[in-house]
Design a protein around this motif. Structure first.
Motif, PDB file in Angstrom:
ATOM      1  N   UNK A  39       0.825  -1.192   0.000  1.00  0.00           N
ATOM      2  CA  UNK A  39       0.000   0.000   0.000  1.00  0.00           C
ATOM      3  C   UNK A  39       0.862   1.246   0.000  1.00  0.00           C
ATOM      4  N   UNK A  40       0.223   2.350   0.288  1.00  0.00           N
ATOM      5  CA  UNK A  40       0.931   3.621   0.330  1.00  0.00           C
ATOM      6  C   UNK A  40       0.388   4.433   1.486  1.00  0.00           C
ATOM      7  N   UNK A  41       1.216   5.269   2.073  1.00  0.00           N
ATOM      8  CA  UNK A  41       0.737   6.074   3.182  1.00  0.00           C
ATOM      9  C   UNK A  41       1.705   7.193   3.501  1.00  0.00           C
ATOM     10  N   UNK A  42       1.471   7.842   4.645  1.00  0.00           N
ATOM     11  CA  UNK A  42       2.321   8.946   5.082  1.00  0.00           C
ATOM     12  C   UNK A  42       3.240   8.444   6.184  1.00  0.00           C
ATOM     13  N   UNK A  43       4.511   8.381   5.871  1.00  0.00           N
ATOM     14  CA  UNK A  43       5.480   7.844   6.826  1.00  0.00           C
ATOM     15  C   UNK A  43       6.655   8.812   6.969  1.00  0.00           C
ATOM     16  N   UNK A  44       7.468   8.566   7.969  1.00  0.00           N
ATOM     17  CA  UNK A  44       8.677   9.373   8.118  1.00  0.00           C
ATOM     18  C   UNK A  44       9.672   9.003   7.010  1.00  0.00           C
ATOM     19  N   UNK A  45      10.466   9.968   6.552  1.00  0.00           N
ATOM     20  CA  UNK A  45      11.414   9.676   5.465  1.00  0.00           C
ATOM     21  C   UNK A  45      12.564   8.817   5.964  1.00  0.00           C
ATOM     22  N   UNK A  46      13.254   8.213   5.011  1.00  0.00           N
ATOM     23  CA  UNK A  46      14.342   7.313   5.383  1.00  0.00           C
ATOM     24  C   UNK A  46      15.462   8.059   6.112  1.00  0.00           C
ATOM     25  N   UNK A  47      15.576   9.384   5.846  1.00  0.00           N
ATOM     26  CA  UNK A  47      16.612  10.150   6.543  1.00  0.00           C
ATOM     27  C   UNK A  47      16.395  10.117   8.053  1.00  0.00           C
ATOM     28  N   UNK A  48      15.122   9.969   8.445  1.00  0.00           N
ATOM     29  CA  UNK A  48      14.825   9.876   9.873  1.00  0.00           C
ATOM     30  C   UNK A  48      15.500   8.649  10.476  1.00  0.00           C
ATOM     31  N   UNK A  49      15.351   7.501   9.794  1.00  0.00           N
ATOM     32  CA  UNK A  49      15.941   6.262  10.304  1.00  0.00           C
ATOM     33  C   UNK A  49      17.453   6.406  10.426  1.00  0.00           C
ATOM     34  N   UNK A  50      18.063   6.933   9.355  1.00  0.00           N
ATOM     35  CA  UNK A  50      19.516   7.088   9.371  1.00  0.00           C
ATOM     36  C   UNK A  50      19.952   8.005  10.515  1.00  0.00           C
ATOM     37  N   UNK A  51      19.231   9.116  10.656  1.00  0.00           N
ATOM     38  CA  UNK A  51      19.599  10.080  11.691  1.00  0.00           C
ATOM     39  C   UNK A  51      19.536   9.432  13.073  1.00  0.00           C
ATOM     40  N   UNK A  52      18.459   8.704  13.343  1.00  0.00           N
ATOM     41  CA  UNK A  52      18.298   8.102  14.666  1.00  0.00           C
ATOM     42  C   UNK A  52      19.307   6.988  14.903  1.00  0.00           C
ATOM     43  N   UNK A  53      19.643   6.253  13.837  1.00  0.00           N
ATOM     44  CA  UNK A  53      20.643   5.196  14.003  1.00  0.00           C
ATOM     45  C   UNK A  53      22.002   5.800  14.350  1.00  0.00           C
ATOM     46  N   UNK A  54      22.284   6.962  13.770  1.00  0.00           N
ATOM     47  CA  UNK A  54      23.541   7.650  14.094  1.00  0.00           C
ATOM     48  C   UNK A  54      23.467   8.188  15.522  1.00  0.00           C
ATOM     49  N   UNK A  55      22.341   8.829  15.851  1.00  0.00           N
ATOM     50  CA  UNK A  55      22.210   9.417  17.194  1.00  0.00           C
ATOM     51  C   UNK A  55      22.250   8.359  18.291  1.00  0.00           C
TER      52      UNK A  55
END
Ligand code: ZN
Length: 552
Positions: free
Chosen positions: A269-285
């Motif tokens: 399906x399709x929807x409104x989600x956080x962008x992949x940059x969010x995942x990368x940022x949090x993994x770094x943080x």
């Protein structure tokens, strides 16, 4: 042969289609064909695979098997020693596709624009490969290779890939190009459906996914783009993609006739989600991922990247600014950011210092285990501890506007995958929360979200074998292949993971034609294993990923 075996099957894939768009548009009278099928057929949510991405999902559709068996976990694979990425190939597993099984029973198929079918393997029928096919000159994307010569001269120009050439940008150029592709496909479909011999006709329309990636935020009332100046125009361009599919679906139903069974489905399906940059940022943080230090900027680089990612993901204005630039400018900005190490890319990850290795997509994570990866550092206990810490860290994140968790679920690969390739799959898969809700009009706006894939696909079954005006629950992607085999009179191979969707079938059909269980596994003796992609082909496939915004 009983009567059901003479019925043909049409499968229409609407890539990335969701009931969240279909149902409101159908109720508004804008999708008359789908509205009729919803009323007169059987429908329900079709659960996608994890992660719900196109190559993984379609391969499960046409093999009936989980990704652990076919090994397609992503658009790209990466080398465990060098960490270098390369595009996935469809000829690196042994699983038979639906049309291979029909070939063994002398039933011809026509397979059009199904993603990740390149390179075509000989079978009884006609194929034009879909998304993931290199667009370099001379690519043999048809089966038989002589398909163009066999096609009437006035249609020969339509023996082309249904992949737009325009860049991923918010302009009407790509909308016009898709309109042209769909008109051409209509002419070709009319010819193939009526003039060529087939038991299975399987066609996928990529327009619903492609334009959703570009225009989704303009259709989400929660996103500031909804009320923007271009909001209505871009939203309409996206809705018209569904309308074009609906109209073509109506034509197809006319051409195949009422005695044909029809399945309409999406791969996710399709929807409104956080962008992949969010995942990368949090993994770094969280200290799970570290980026390479540029020699001149040792120490500074990682800090700067973290800052840039924070700006990109938490400042909607900045993200929109980049997206609103003209394609040439946006490319320049992204290239500059990437060159400065400010955009998260797979190649910038430092495998010597990262506990977790994310894919380009950011949803699949591999634990950097000792013995598995060239710079592996985690033993079994540390791997378990890392998963627990990651789970606690990511599941605690809340969206500041809605208060909902940003990560909906965290799965472990060992629970998702089984089969020959299971050990190569990601250890962890993140599912992001879908914030899209067409029924609410919140006073606050949320510019952090963007259009992305969700696990809830669509399933609509219509025709003589199916119940009328009914719903099905718990249908999954892996059920499509066994259901199709049953409808075409075949036994179900023992190694298929899906099941025949009996809830969708008329009871007397099941009584007259019980499900047959096959004894022979649906696997080839050996892997087809063609040559690796050339550098030119890789460049072109990466360009396709860029068009969908999967890589920067
Ligand atoms: Zn898709």
């Amino acid at each position: 042969m009983d009567s059901m075996n003479t019925q043909r099957l049409l499968i229409v894939g609407l890539d990335g289609a969701t009931f969240d768009i279909i149902k409101p548009l159908a109720e508004a009278g804008r999708l008359p064909v789908l509205a009729t099928l919803l009323q007169q057929g059987t429908h329900g949510v079709l659960q996608s695979v994890q992660p719900p991405i196109t190559p993984t999902a379609w391969t499960t559709v046409f093999t009936g098997k989980n990704p652990g068996k076919h090994g397609i976990f992503d658009f790209q694979t990466f080398d465990p020693q060098t960490y270098a990425t390369s595009p996935v190939r469809a000829d690196r597993h042994r699983e038979k596709r639906l049309w291979d099984l029909l070939t063994e029973a002398d039933q011809p198929s026509i397979i059009l624009d199904v993603p990740f079918t390149y390179p075509p393997r000989p079978f009884n029928g006609i194929m034009m490969t879909g998304y993931g096919t290199p667009r370099t000159a001379g690519t043999p994307f048809t089966w038989p290779p002589t398909l163009a010569e066999e096609t009437p001269a006035d249609l020969r120009a339509e023996i082309r890939l249904a992949l737009p050439r325009h860049r991923f940008d918010r302009s009407m150029a790509i909308v016009e190009e898709w309109r042209d592709i769909m008109q051409g496909r209509r002419r070709l479909l009319r010819h193939l459906v009526r003039e060529r011999d087939w038991a299975l006709f399987f066609v996928v329309f990529g327009i619903t996914d492609n334009l959703a990636h570009i225009f989704w935020t303009f259709a989400d009332p929660l996103h500031p783009n909804y009320a923007s100046e271009e909001g209505k125009r871009f939203r309409e361009a996206f809705f018209q993609a569904y309308e074009q599919c609906d109209a073509l679906l109506g034509d197809l139903l006319d051409w195949v006739g009422p005695e044909t069974n029809v399945l309409i489905m999406s791969d996710h399906g399709f929807g409104s989600v956080y962008p992949r940059q969010y995942t990368f940022r949090r993994l770094v943080e969280g200290g799970f991922v570290r980026y390479k230090r540029a020699p001149l900027l040792a120490g500074v680089n990682e800090w700067a990247m973290r800052w840039a990612m924070r700006l990109y993901t938490s400042t909607p204005f900045f993200k929109e600014l980049v997206k609103r630039l003209r394609p040439g400018q946006a490319k320049l900005v992204k290239q500059t950011l990437a060159a400065g190490g400010l955009l998260p890319t797979h190649s910038a990850i430092d495998p010597r210092r990262s506990l977790v290795l994310p894919s380009e997509f950011g949803l699949q994570l591999w634990l950097n285990r000792r013995g598995r990866f060239g710079h592996g550092m985690l033993d079994e206990d540390q791997a378990h501890e890392t998963i627990a810490r990651l789970r606690e860290f990511l599941l605690a994140d809340r969206d500041p506007i809605t208060g909902k968790p940003i990560v909906r679920a965290i799965y472990e690969g060992r629970d998702l995958y089984h089969g020959a390739f299971a050990a190569q799959g990601p250890d962890i898969v993140l599912e992001l929360t879908n914030f899209y809700d067409p029924t609410t009009r919140p006073s606050a706006h949320n510019g952090r979200i963007e259009g992305g894939h969700t696990p809830d696909g669509v399933f609509i079954a219509y025709g003589p074998a199916f119940r009328r005006g009914d719903v099905v629950a718990h249908a999954t992607l892996a059920d499509i292949a066994p259901t199709a085999l049953y409808l075409l009179g075949h036994p179900i191979p023992p190694d298929m993971d899906g099941r025949v969707l009996t809830d969708a079938l008329q009871p007397d059909v099941l009584e007259q034609t019980p499900i047959k269980r096959g004894e022979t596994p649906a696997t080839f003796g050996e892997i087809a294993g063609g040559p690796d992609f050339t550098p030119d082909e890789i460049r072109d496939i990466e360009q396709q990923l860029r068009q969908l915004g999967y890589i920067d």
